[in-house]
Scaffold this active site. Sequence first.
Site, PDB file in Angstrom:
ATOM      1  N   ASP B 103     -22.166 -36.107  24.675  1.00 15.63           N
ATOM      2  CA  ASP B 103     -21.864 -36.164  23.242  1.00 15.63           C
ATOM      3  C   ASP B 103     -22.350 -37.518  22.725  1.00 15.63           C
ATOM      4  OD1 ASP B 103     -21.030 -35.632  20.724  1.00 15.63           O
ATOM      5  OD2 ASP B 103     -18.929 -35.285  21.233  1.00 15.63           O
ATOM      6  N   ILE B 104     -23.624 -37.542  22.333  1.00 17.25           N
ATOM      7  CA  ILE B 104     -24.260 -38.817  21.993  1.00 17.25           C
ATOM      8  C   ILE B 104     -24.610 -38.902  20.508  1.00 17.25           C
ATOM      9  CG2 ILE B 104     -25.168 -39.047  24.350  1.00 17.25           C
ATOM     10  CD1 ILE B 104     -27.959 -38.341  23.258  1.00 17.25           C
ATOM     11  N   LYS B 105     -24.647 -37.778  19.823  1.00 13.35           N
ATOM     12  CA  LYS B 105     -24.939 -37.746  18.383  1.00 13.35           C
ATOM     13  C   LYS B 105     -26.053 -38.695  17.981  1.00 13.35           C
ATOM     14  CE  LYS B 105     -20.425 -35.916  16.950  1.00 13.35           C
ATOM     15  NZ  LYS B 105     -19.651 -35.991  18.217  1.00 13.35           N
ATOM     16  N   ARG B 106     -27.145 -38.682  18.729  1.00 11.41           N
ATOM     17  CA  ARG B 106     -28.298 -39.492  18.375  1.00 11.41           C
ATOM     18  C   ARG B 106     -29.139 -38.735  17.345  1.00 11.41           C
ATOM     19  NH1 ARG B 106     -25.158 -42.606  21.158  1.00 11.41           N
ATOM     20  NH2 ARG B 106     -25.980 -43.841  22.860  1.00 11.41           N
TER      21      ARG B 106
END
Lengths: 307, 307
Positions: B103-106
Site C-alpha cells: 500500500d504505497i499510493k505512489r
Amino acid sequence: MINKLIQNIQKTNAPIVVGLDPMLNYIPPHIQKRAFAEFGETLEGAAEAIWQYNKEIVDAVYDLIPAVKPQIAMYEQFGIEGLKAFQKTVNYCKEKNLVVIGDIKRGDIGSTSEAYAVGHLGKVQVGSKRYSCFDEDFVTVNPYLGSDGIKPFVDVCKEEKKGLFILVKTSNQSSGEFQDRLIDGKPLYEHVGEKVAKWGEDCMGDSYSYIGAVVGATYPKMGEILRKIMPKSFILVPGYGAQGGKAEDLKPYFNEDGLGAIINSSRGIIAAYKQEAYKHFGETAFADASRQAVLDMIADINQAIGR
Amino acid sequence: MINKLIQNIQKTNAPIVVGLDPMLNYIPPHIQKRAFAEFGETLEGAAEAIWQYNKEIVDAVYDLIPAVKPQIAMYEQFGIEGLKAFQKTVNYCKEKNLVVIGDIKRGDIGSTSEAYAVGHLGKVQVGSKRYSCFDEDFVTVNPYLGSDGIKPFVDVCKEEKKGLFILVKTSNQSSGEFQDRLIDGKPLYEHVGEKVAKWGEDCMGDSYSYIGAVVGATYPKMGEILRKIMPKSFILVPGYGAQGGKAEDLKPYFNEDGLGAIINSSRGIIAAYKQEAYKHFGETAFADASRQAVLDMIADINQAIGR
C-alpha cells in the site's frame, strides 16, 4: 522555512530549484566505473554512483541557487541502498544551506498521512526519544484524498515550521484527464487551488504561506489563473526546459513583488553535459556544465520575468 | 498474480486481506522491551519491534488468509531502518505464499512513475545486472496525474505479471471533497473507475484484470455503481471494521461469481488484543487474538455476502 526559501531566493537572485533526479544513464561513465569497481554492479554500487554524482553537482552550483528538489522515486527504485543515497543527499544539501524540497508526492488517509509527515518533515517517537528521519524542508503532496489526507501534513508543518507543495496542475501531458474536468463551471485544478489557499491561510510566514502548490510550466494560462486564486502560496513550477516549458511563459506564475514562484529544472541542469550547448565541457567536467546551465537558466528566467 | 490472488482466496474461502500497518502503540510492551534491550530506543529498535510483531502475527494467520497489505508509511516514518522492516515483512509473507499488496499510493509523471514501478514491482538495471528491490505483488497507485502517470505501472505489471489497485473512491471522511464532485453529471470517482476499466482491458488474467481499484467500504452505494463500471477489476476494499464499514454493506462490491473484491482490515486484526472482545487473550498471546479476529472476520463477511 518559507521565510528561508525567500531569503535564499533574494540572496541568489535566482527563483529556481535544481531537481536532483539522477538516472543511471545521466551519470558519466567514469563515476559509474569507480563506484562499480568498489561495490560491484550492485544496488550499493548504483547508490554510490548517484551520491558521488549528486555531490559533485551540488558542490558546483550550491552558491548560485536557493533550493534543490530530489525526486525520491529515482532513489527508491534502488531500494534501501538508493534511499540511503537520498538521505545522504538531503543532509548534504542542508549542510550547504540549501532548502530541500523532497519530491515525494505522498498522500493518504489521516493516520497514514501523519506517518508520512512525521517521517519526512517531523520527528518520530521511539520510547522516550524522538528522531528526524528523512528530514526534508518541504515535501510535495497529492490532494486526491481531500482535507483529512492533507491536514496531518499541515499540522506537522506548523510544528516544525516546514512546508508543502500540493499538486494542483501537474506538468505532464495527460494531467488534464482529471485535473481539467469542469466542476460547477470550473476545472478541478481551480477547486484544488482554492483549497490550497484555504489550507495555507493559518500557516503564514512573513509574506507567504508555508503551504504552496505545484503548477506545471507547460500550462501558463492556467498558471495565471491559479496565481490569482492562491495569492499567498508559493508555486513550485516543474516542466521548464526538458519538458517544454519556456521562460517567456513563466511571468504569470510570479506576483508583482517578483516572488511567489520557484522554477524547477532537473535533467536540463544535472545532465547538461549531454546537451549540444554544453558538450564542450566533456564528461569529466559535467559539474561545470551544470554550473553554466544554472547561470544560463537564471539569466533566461530573470530576463523573461523582467526581474 | 491476479490468478494467484484468486486461487488463494478460493483455497482459504476468505476474500480478505490483513493490513500490516504497525504503529508502535499497537505493539505489546514485551516485544518493544525486548527490541529496545537489544538496540536501544533507536530507529533500529523500533524497526526490530515492528518486524517481530509482524512475524508473530503472520505466523498465526497465514494459513487462513490469501493476502497481506503492508502500509509503507508506517515503516517509512522510521526512515531507512523502518523500510528494512518493510522489506523483511514483504519477503517473509511471500515465503508464506501470501500475495503481498504494497500500500504505497505512489503516482507521478511518466519517467518517475516508471522508477516507482521498477522499484516496487519490477527489476532495476545496474550495469549488466538486474535487481528486484521491494518486490511486492501488487501496489496501490494514485490516479490524479492521469494516464501517463499510470501507464508505466501497467507496463511493468504486464512484464512481471503483477498488478495494481488504483485509488477510485477512498474510505476516508473527506474523500468526497474532490472525488464526489460532479463532472458531466457523474462524480469524479466514476470517471476514474471508467479509466481503471479501460486501463485493465488488455491486462487480463484468466477471469479478472491485473488492474484493480480501491473503493472504501464506507461508501457501499458507490461501491455498487463502481462494481458495474469495472466488472473485470478486483476491488480492494479498505474501511471495514475500525473505520466503520459493516459486513452487510459489502455484498455490492462482489460479482455474482462470489469474487471481485477483497476486504481489508488492519487495526481490527493486528491490534485485536486491545479490543474488548479479544482482551482475554492477553498481551503475550496477541497473535492468537489476531487469529481469532481473522476467523471472526471471515465468518462475518462470508455470512453477509452469502458465500
